[in-house]
Design a protein around this motif. Sequence first.
Motif, PDB file in Angstrom:
ATOM      1  N   PRO B   2       0.687  -1.255  -0.003  1.00 42.04           N
ATOM      2  CA  PRO B   2      -0.229  -0.093   0.110  1.00 42.04           C
ATOM      3  C   PRO B   2       0.989   1.281   0.179  1.00 42.04           C
ATOM      4  O   PRO B   2       1.912   1.226   0.582  1.00 42.04           O
ATOM      5  CB  PRO B   2      -0.843  -0.080   1.249  1.00 42.04           C
ATOM      6  CG  PRO B   2      -0.394  -1.289   2.036  1.00 42.04           C
ATOM      7  CD  PRO B   2       0.556  -2.118   1.089  1.00 42.04           C
ATOM      8  N   VAL B  24      -4.734  10.350  -1.109  1.00 43.99           N
ATOM      9  CA  VAL B  24      -5.457   9.094  -0.678  1.00 43.99           C
ATOM     10  C   VAL B  24      -4.544   8.317   0.470  1.00 43.99           C
ATOM     11  O   VAL B  24      -3.398   7.787  -0.142  1.00 43.99           O
ATOM     12  CB  VAL B  24      -5.998   8.334  -1.783  1.00 43.99           C
ATOM     13  CG1 VAL B  24      -6.329   6.781  -1.467  1.00 43.99           C
ATOM     14  CG2 VAL B  24      -6.934   8.952  -2.588  1.00 43.99           C
ATOM     15  N   ILE B  26      -2.914   5.536   3.127  1.00 38.87           N
ATOM     16  CA  ILE B  26      -3.018   4.236   3.189  1.00 38.87           C
ATOM     17  C   ILE B  26      -4.219   3.984   4.040  1.00 38.87           C
ATOM     18  O   ILE B  26      -4.710   4.393   5.016  1.00 38.87           O
ATOM     19  CB  ILE B  26      -1.924   3.782   3.838  1.00 38.87           C
ATOM     20  CG1 ILE B  26      -0.704   3.969   2.968  1.00 38.87           C
ATOM     21  CG2 ILE B  26      -2.025   2.212   4.288  1.00 38.87           C
ATOM     22  CD1 ILE B  26       0.708   3.620   3.449  1.00 38.87           C
ATOM     23  N   SER B  27      -5.150   2.834   3.468  1.00 38.73           N
ATOM     24  CA  SER B  27      -6.489   2.734   3.982  1.00 38.73           C
ATOM     25  C   SER B  27      -6.667   2.371   5.238  1.00 38.73           C
ATOM     26  O   SER B  27      -7.597   2.874   5.936  1.00 38.73           O
ATOM     27  CB  SER B  27      -6.967   1.503   3.210  1.00 38.73           C
ATOM     28  OG  SER B  27      -6.352   0.188   3.543  1.00 38.73           O
ATOM     29  N   ASN B  28      -5.929   1.775   6.241  1.00 37.24           N
ATOM     30  CA  ASN B  28      -6.211   1.567   7.571  1.00 37.24           C
ATOM     31  C   ASN B  28      -5.687   2.719   8.530  1.00 37.24           C
ATOM     32  O   ASN B  28      -5.394   2.391   9.736  1.00 37.24           O
ATOM     33  CB  ASN B  28      -5.824   0.127   7.999  1.00 37.24           C
ATOM     34  CG  ASN B  28      -4.483  -0.280   7.985  1.00 37.24           C
ATOM     35  OD1 ASN B  28      -3.582   0.508   7.279  1.00 37.24           O
ATOM     36  ND2 ASN B  28      -3.768  -1.103   8.643  1.00 37.24           N
ATOM     37  N   ARG B  69     -11.351  15.788   5.514  1.00 41.41           N
ATOM     38  CA  ARG B  69     -11.563  14.321   4.909  1.00 41.41           C
ATOM     39  C   ARG B  69     -12.826  14.136   4.591  1.00 41.41           C
ATOM     40  O   ARG B  69     -13.726  13.878   5.262  1.00 41.41           O
ATOM     41  CB  ARG B  69     -11.016  13.502   6.217  1.00 41.41           C
ATOM     42  CG  ARG B  69     -11.010  11.976   5.574  1.00 41.41           C
ATOM     43  CD  ARG B  69     -10.021  11.231   6.837  1.00 41.41           C
ATOM     44  NE  ARG B  69     -10.175   9.762   6.615  1.00 41.41           N
ATOM     45  CZ  ARG B  69      -9.732   9.088   5.558  1.00 41.41           C
ATOM     46  NH1 ARG B  69      -8.777   9.720   4.728  1.00 41.41           N
ATOM     47  NH2 ARG B  69      -9.685   7.683   5.891  1.00 41.41           N
ATOM     48  N   SER B  73     -11.700   8.084   2.145  1.00 42.54           N
ATOM     49  CA  SER B  73     -10.317   7.668   1.399  1.00 42.54           C
ATOM     50  C   SER B  73      -9.740   9.040   1.452  1.00 42.54           C
ATOM     51  O   SER B  73      -8.471   8.806   1.123  1.00 42.54           O
ATOM     52  CB  SER B  73     -10.806   6.760   0.344  1.00 42.54           C
ATOM     53  OG  SER B  73     -11.589   7.807  -0.822  1.00 42.54           O
ATOM     54  N   ASN B  74     -10.176  10.008   0.828  1.00 48.19           N
ATOM     55  CA  ASN B  74      -9.543  11.169   0.537  1.00 48.19           C
ATOM     56  C   ASN B  74      -9.198  12.171   1.712  1.00 48.19           C
ATOM     57  O   ASN B  74     -10.020  12.328   2.694  1.00 48.19           O
ATOM     58  CB  ASN B  74     -10.255  12.090  -0.434  1.00 48.19           C
ATOM     59  CG  ASN B  74     -10.456  11.325  -1.811  1.00 48.19           C
ATOM     60  OD1 ASN B  74      -9.382  11.422  -2.616  1.00 48.19           O
ATOM     61  ND2 ASN B  74     -11.586  10.648  -2.114  1.00 48.19           N
ATOM     62  N   SER B  94       0.548   9.721   5.848  1.00 45.88           N
ATOM     63  CA  SER B  94      -0.311   8.834   6.831  1.00 45.88           C
ATOM     64  C   SER B  94       0.640   8.075   7.738  1.00 45.88           C
ATOM     65  O   SER B  94       1.305   7.428   7.667  1.00 45.88           O
ATOM     66  CB  SER B  94      -1.369   8.406   6.158  1.00 45.88           C
ATOM     67  OG  SER B  94      -1.071   7.064   5.354  1.00 45.88           O
ATOM     68  N   TYR B  96      -0.419   4.857  11.155  1.00 47.86           N
ATOM     69  CA  TYR B  96      -1.455   4.308  11.863  1.00 47.86           C
ATOM     70  C   TYR B  96      -1.778   4.804  13.093  1.00 47.86           C
ATOM     71  O   TYR B  96      -2.907   4.897  13.352  1.00 47.86           O
ATOM     72  CB  TYR B  96      -1.205   2.671  11.883  1.00 47.86           C
ATOM     73  CG  TYR B  96      -2.180   1.802  12.619  1.00 47.86           C
ATOM     74  CD1 TYR B  96      -2.212   1.227  13.772  1.00 47.86           C
ATOM     75  CD2 TYR B  96      -3.719   1.752  11.796  1.00 47.86           C
ATOM     76  CE1 TYR B  96      -3.126   0.604  14.382  1.00 47.86           C
ATOM     77  CE2 TYR B  96      -4.385   0.974  12.672  1.00 47.86           C
ATOM     78  CZ  TYR B  96      -4.381   0.465  13.932  1.00 47.86           C
ATOM     79  OH  TYR B  96      -5.345  -0.095  14.316  1.00 47.86           O
TER      80      TYR B  96
END
Lengths: 114, 114
Positions: B2, B24, B26-28, B69, B73-74, B94, B96
């Motif tokens: 990712p 965008v 990283i998703s988590n 946000r 996602s964005n 980004s 975690y």
Amino acid sequence: AQSVTQLDSHVSVSEGTPVLLRCNYSSSYSPSLFWYVQHPNKGLQLLLKYTSAATLVKGINGFEAEFKKSETSFHLTKPSAHMSDAAEYFCVVRRPQAGTALIFGKGTTLSVSS
Amino acid sequence: EPEVTQTPSHQVTQMGQEVILRCVPISNHLYFYWYRQILGQKVEFLVSFYNNEISEKSEIFDDRFSVERPDGSNFTLKIRSTKLEDSAMYFCASSYTGSTDTQYFGPGTRLTVL
């Protein structure tokens, strides 16, 4: 306030020879220290980080750095340079429990010749 | 693997106009950041964002700047009434968690204000 000083703006080496990129930090507290690399048209990629565990930190692509509190240094080394190592390298500091902001050095451009 | 993505890669605008830079993460990841680098200068922290609010900002992040946000996602940076001195490379990052975690950077958006 914490800061980092990268002692060389440009370092040139021959392929197969050792790499040394120098960084000194200034912090009133035990800092977290990082080296990031930026290849052309790419994002900043983490090479390695020091967060008060082992003083010798190994990173990706054969790079390592040693945290020396007595010298307030965190120099980046690699035994043998490869052409693909040519990039911009940033030494970065963050003071623990003091927020999320990273503080960057001005960067060192590494050139590798064949 | 990712990665953080940013659009556009290059944005040109007239002084006084508004621009929106998009990222965008990283998703988590839960923490989001903007940094900028004026040509020839250090990468500088602008702002960090967590749980839909600003958690930290620098003195650069004046009231012409805002972050949002808008969906899951964005992550966007808006600059109103752009000035010539806003010309820079803007990096999104980004992580975690917050202060102890690695920040992952995007490739940057080069903003040119004419």
